[in-house]
Design an enzyme around this catalytic site. Structure first.
Site, mmCIF file in Angstrom:
data_model
loop_
_atom_site.group_PDB
_atom_site.id
_atom_site.type_symbol
_atom_site.label_atom_id
_atom_site.label_comp_id
_atom_site.label_asym_id
_atom_site.label_seq_id
_atom_site.Cartn_x
_atom_site.Cartn_y
_atom_site.Cartn_z
ATOM 1 N N ASN A 228 1.752 3.941 1.749
ATOM 2 C CA ASN A 228 2.576 4.496 2.632
ATOM 3 C C ASN A 228 3.548 3.281 3.348
ATOM 4 O O ASN A 228 4.191 3.520 4.368
ATOM 5 C CB ASN A 228 1.907 5.140 4.006
ATOM 6 C CG ASN A 228 0.942 4.171 4.740
ATOM 7 O OD1 ASN A 228 1.073 3.058 4.356
ATOM 8 N ND2 ASN A 228 0.167 4.673 5.401
ATOM 9 N N LYS A 229 3.473 2.331 2.922
ATOM 10 C CA LYS A 229 4.129 1.082 3.410
ATOM 11 C C LYS A 229 5.806 1.160 2.794
ATOM 12 O O LYS A 229 6.198 2.073 1.946
ATOM 13 C CB LYS A 229 3.822 -0.304 3.024
ATOM 14 C CG LYS A 229 2.414 -0.573 3.388
ATOM 15 C CD LYS A 229 2.421 -0.471 4.945
ATOM 16 C CE LYS A 229 0.917 -1.193 5.471
ATOM 17 N NZ LYS A 229 -0.075 0.154 5.757
ATOM 18 N N VAL A 230 6.361 0.405 3.420
ATOM 19 C CA VAL A 230 8.147 0.335 3.312
ATOM 20 C C VAL A 230 8.460 0.288 1.652
ATOM 21 O O VAL A 230 9.130 0.659 1.159
ATOM 22 C CB VAL A 230 8.761 -0.711 4.012
ATOM 23 C CG1 VAL A 230 10.169 -0.760 3.845
ATOM 24 C CG2 VAL A 230 8.492 -0.290 5.611
ATOM 25 N N LEU A 231 7.492 -0.963 1.158
ATOM 26 C CA LEU A 231 7.700 -1.388 -0.166
ATOM 27 C C LEU A 231 6.440 -0.832 -0.953
ATOM 28 O O LEU A 231 5.704 -1.716 -1.245
ATOM 29 C CB LEU A 231 7.992 -2.556 -0.293
ATOM 30 C CG LEU A 231 8.411 -3.338 -1.772
ATOM 31 C CD1 LEU A 231 9.790 -2.628 -2.305
ATOM 32 C CD2 LEU A 231 8.465 -4.662 -1.719
ATOM 33 N N PHE B 120 0.999 -1.231 -0.070
ATOM 34 C CA PHE B 120 -0.175 0.099 0.062
ATOM 35 C C PHE B 120 0.878 1.165 0.005
ATOM 36 O O PHE B 120 2.227 1.268 0.462
ATOM 37 C CB PHE B 120 -1.055 0.052 1.398
ATOM 38 C CG PHE B 120 -1.759 1.135 1.452
ATOM 39 C CD1 PHE B 120 -2.583 1.573 0.738
ATOM 40 C CD2 PHE B 120 -1.587 2.180 2.579
ATOM 41 C CE1 PHE B 120 -3.553 2.739 0.727
ATOM 42 C CE2 PHE B 120 -2.441 3.099 2.880
ATOM 43 C CZ PHE B 120 -3.258 3.616 1.631
#
Ligand SMILES: Cc1ncc(COP(=O)(O)O)c(C=O)c1O
Length: 387
Positions: free
Chosen positions: A192-195, A190
């Protein structure tokens, strides 16, 4: 590269999360668009292979979201109507909603403490009933939950451990990647996630049976996909079970493949910034820092949570930071306190979780954040707490 901003708003000057794509990412997506094949195909397969190797998992199945991965993980664990899935309430709503999709009941359990806000195995054990089919461990903020103990507990009762790894790609416990400790791990890509690639998810598993089940169910329960038919491998298919459209598309798979090359470098920078935050925040009166004693090399350092020691100040402190152009968020409001859940589960009481939800603030953290940005956040926080 410096992206053009999605909005012209001046707030937040210092966002909670910021995404920076490189030229190679844009080229990977452009090439995919030029290829003329846009859904589940060779790039998705290549990403799955690369991500499985990265995890040390036997299978990785790309999906449209982590929510889809959780849903299919619970179904693969045999969760159905009348069953129960034990979940934390100090997590995003999807961890519990996916159990409801199966017709099952999410049973909320406590976190250990505000310093260690992940599922408490000692509170999980008494909640296991003959109807319990799975326990979901959430690796909050990228830090490992007590997976070894939870796995032991699940094995003892013959139930499945599912890991919600939305926050924790590449994080480990005892040298083993999170997501590989139970029956299945559910990852999120998603926005705003790290990946992050906007939307996307993945289920990893060591079970051939679970992988085959998930591959079929992500695409309507069909025995062959459109890509197979496009390549002339087959011109027909059977539908072998109730399926969904949980497919990932090729442009996002290409973006994932491209971004995966920088994942470790991005996380290394997150870890460095987290250690620096910890050092700066150690001098700030009136807060607790969750996982302050946890090893950062085990964590993906997805977000930087703090807990305001005194109850009742969260909105005020957040508003003061906002006045300074700094965005904060609450990771997480307790799920059982949301309207839709309160109606269904009026008797749930989890005092540690509820206190954590009332006192948590998430500070900005992203790889290209500067030391000056961090200093600004900590100075504004110190001032907000002192007023
Ligand atoms: C802990 C957790 N679980 C599940 C999800 C759902 O992920 P997705 O948006 O990919 O469905 C999220 C995303 O915010 C999350 O933070």
């Amino acid at each position: 590269m410096t992206p053009s901003r999605a909005t012209t708003d001046t707030f937040p000057e210092l966002p909670l999360f910021d995404l920076r794509l490189e030229e190679q990412d844009l080229e990977a997506v452009a090439q995919t668009l030029r290829s003329g094949w846009l859904t589940l195909g060779p790039r998705t397969a290549a990403f799955e292979e690369a991500f499985a190797a990265h995890l040390g998992a036997r299978h990785a199945v790309a999906l449209s979201s982590c929510t889809a991965a959780l849903h299919l993980a619970y179904l693969a664990a045999g969760v159905g109507p009348g069953d129960e899935v034990i979940v934390p309430s100090f997590t995003f709503a999807a961890t519990a909603a996916a159990a409801l999709y199966c017709g099952a009941t999410p049973v909320f359990a406590e976190i250990v403490s505000r310093e260690r806000p992940s599922l408490d195995p000692a509170d999980v054990a008494p909640r296991i009933t003959p109807r319990t089919k799975a326990v979901c461990a959430v690796h909050y903020a990228g830090y490992p939950a007590a997976v070894e103990r939870l796995r032991g507990l699940c094995d003892e009762y013959g139930i499945a451990l599912v890991e919600d790894v939305a926050h924790a790609p590449s994080a480990t416990f005892a040298g083993r990647k999170l997501g590989t400790w139970g029956l299945a791990g559910a990852f999120s890509f998603f926005s705003n996630k790290v990946l992050s690639v906007g939307e996307g998810g993945l289920l990893c598993t060591d079970s051939d049976e679970v992988a085959a089940f998930v591959r079929a169910r992500r695409s309507h329960g069909m025995t062959s996909g459109t890509w197979d038919r496009h390549r002339g491998r087959t011109d027909t298919y059977d539908v072998v079970g109730l399926g969904y459209n949980y497919r990932l598309d090729e442009p996002r798979a290409a973006l994932l493949l491209s971004r995966l090359e920088r994942l470790e470098a991005d996380i290394a920078r997150r870890r460095e910034l987290t250690l620096r935050y910890r050092a700066l925040l150690a001098d700030v009166a009136g807060i607790l820092v969750p996982f302050a004693d946890a090893d950062v090399p085990d964590s993906s350092c997805y977000v930087m949570p703090i807990m305001i020691e005194r109850d009742g100040r969260q909105a005020q402190v957040s508003a003061r930071l906002r006045e300074r152009g700094i965005q904060t968020s609450i990771f997480y409001p307790s799920i059982h306190r949301f309207s839709a859940y309160r109606e269904r589960f009026p008797d749930v009481s989890l005092p540690i979780t509820e206190l954590a939800s009332r006192t948590e603030l998430t500070l900005p953290l992203y790889p290209h954040m500067t030391y000056a940005d961090q200093d600004r956040v900590v100075a504004a926080l110190t001032e907000a707490l002192a007023r």
